[in-house]
Design a protein around this motif. Structure first.
Motif, PDB file in Angstrom:
ATOM      1  N   LEU A  24       0.752  -1.112  -0.070  1.00 23.30           N
ATOM      2  CA  LEU A  24      -0.139  -0.056   0.088  1.00 23.30           C
ATOM      3  C   LEU A  24       0.747   1.087  -0.071  1.00 23.30           C
ATOM      4  CD1 LEU A  24      -2.952  -1.055   2.264  1.00 23.30           C
ATOM      5  CD2 LEU A  24      -2.983  -0.627   0.043  1.00 23.30           C
ATOM      6  N   LEU A  25       1.877   1.418   0.559  1.00 23.50           N
ATOM      7  CA  LEU A  25       2.913   2.399   0.896  1.00 23.50           C
ATOM      8  C   LEU A  25       3.562   2.674  -0.464  1.00 23.50           C
ATOM      9  CD1 LEU A  25       4.599   2.090   4.351  1.00 23.50           C
ATOM     10  CD2 LEU A  25       2.954   4.060   3.578  1.00 23.50           C
ATOM     11  N   LEU A  26       4.015   1.536  -1.238  1.00 20.58           N
ATOM     12  CA  LEU A  26       4.537   1.452  -2.505  1.00 20.58           C
ATOM     13  C   LEU A  26       3.553   2.022  -3.598  1.00 20.58           C
ATOM     14  CD1 LEU A  26       6.874   0.967  -4.258  1.00 20.58           C
ATOM     15  CD2 LEU A  26       5.882  -1.464  -4.537  1.00 20.58           C
ATOM     16  N   PHE A  29       2.956   5.980  -2.957  1.00 22.44           N
ATOM     17  CA  PHE A  29       4.217   6.721  -3.515  1.00 22.44           C
ATOM     18  C   PHE A  29       4.323   6.975  -4.805  1.00 22.44           C
ATOM     19  CE2 PHE A  29       5.902   6.210   1.061  1.00 22.44           C
ATOM     20  CZ  PHE A  29       5.935   7.388   1.374  1.00 22.44           C
ATOM     21  N   MET A  30       3.912   5.725  -5.701  1.00 23.07           N
ATOM     22  CA  MET A  30       4.042   5.527  -7.085  1.00 23.07           C
ATOM     23  C   MET A  30       2.929   6.698  -7.663  1.00 23.07           C
ATOM     24  SD  MET A  30       4.625   1.757  -7.697  1.00 23.07           S
ATOM     25  CE  MET A  30       3.726   1.723  -9.409  1.00 23.07           C
ATOM     26  N   VAL A  31       1.635   6.505  -7.062  1.00 15.58           N
ATOM     27  CA  VAL A  31       0.633   7.443  -7.543  1.00 15.58           C
ATOM     28  C   VAL A  31       0.927   9.128  -7.203  1.00 15.58           C
ATOM     29  CG1 VAL A  31      -1.697   7.923  -7.351  1.00 15.58           C
ATOM     30  CG2 VAL A  31      -0.943   5.450  -7.544  1.00 15.58           C
ATOM     31  N   SER A  32       1.368   9.237  -6.049  1.00 15.21           N
ATOM     32  CA  SER A  32       1.639  10.605  -5.514  1.00 15.21           C
ATOM     33  C   SER A  32       2.772  11.232  -6.041  1.00 15.21           C
ATOM     34  CB  SER A  32       1.528  10.864  -3.971  1.00 15.21           C
ATOM     35  OG  SER A  32       2.562  10.187  -3.723  1.00 15.21           O
TER      36      SER A  32
END
Length: 142
Positions: A24-26, A29-32
């Motif tokens: 979920l964190l990955l 960060f990829m989307v944001s």
């Protein structure tokens, strides 16, 4: 006296929830993450207090004017900066499509007549979707 001896078992840690959190964190960060488009031609754009965010514009024409008035249409340098040359280049690149976006990126030191000539040619050709690229300022306008 009878003592009970407990057999010690190894602790069992379930890593499934930890892996879910990491994924979920990955994804977050990829989307944001913002990706900055690096142009081959460096142009110092003028600043504006409010800029509409357009991350991806499909099938658009980008006309860049540097500080000396040299013009580039989709990274191809035009022979000169005359109206007939601009017209021919835009007609060749756009074909019959007049509804595609035309983005004008002019250096802040570009003489004003180059920008006006380009806008006039675009209007004569029937382009109604003309955008002028600017850089966003950090503070309110003064």
């Amino acid at each position: 006296m009878r003592l009970q001896h407990h057999i010690k078992e190894d602790p069992n840690v379930d890593l499934t929830s930890l892996i879910d959190v990491i994924f979920l964190l990955l994804i977050f960060f990829m989307v944001s993450t913002t990706f900055e488009r690096q142009a081959l031609l460096k142009v110092d754009l003028p600043e504006a207090s409010e800029v509409e965010d357009r991350t991806e514009i499909p099938d658009s024409l980008e006309l860049v004017i540097d500080n000396e008035g040299h013009m580039f249409l989709n990274d191809q340098r035009l022979i000169n900066s005359e109206a007939r040359t601009i017209r021919a280049a835009i007609e060749q690149a756009a074909g019959d499509q007049r509804d595609i976006p035309l983005i004008l990126r002019a250096d802040r030191q570009t003489p004003h007549h180059f920008v006006v000539t380009t806008m006039d040619v675009a209007a004569q050709l029937g382009f109604s979707n003309l955008s002028i690229a600017t850089d966003r300022t950090d503070g309110p306008p003064e």
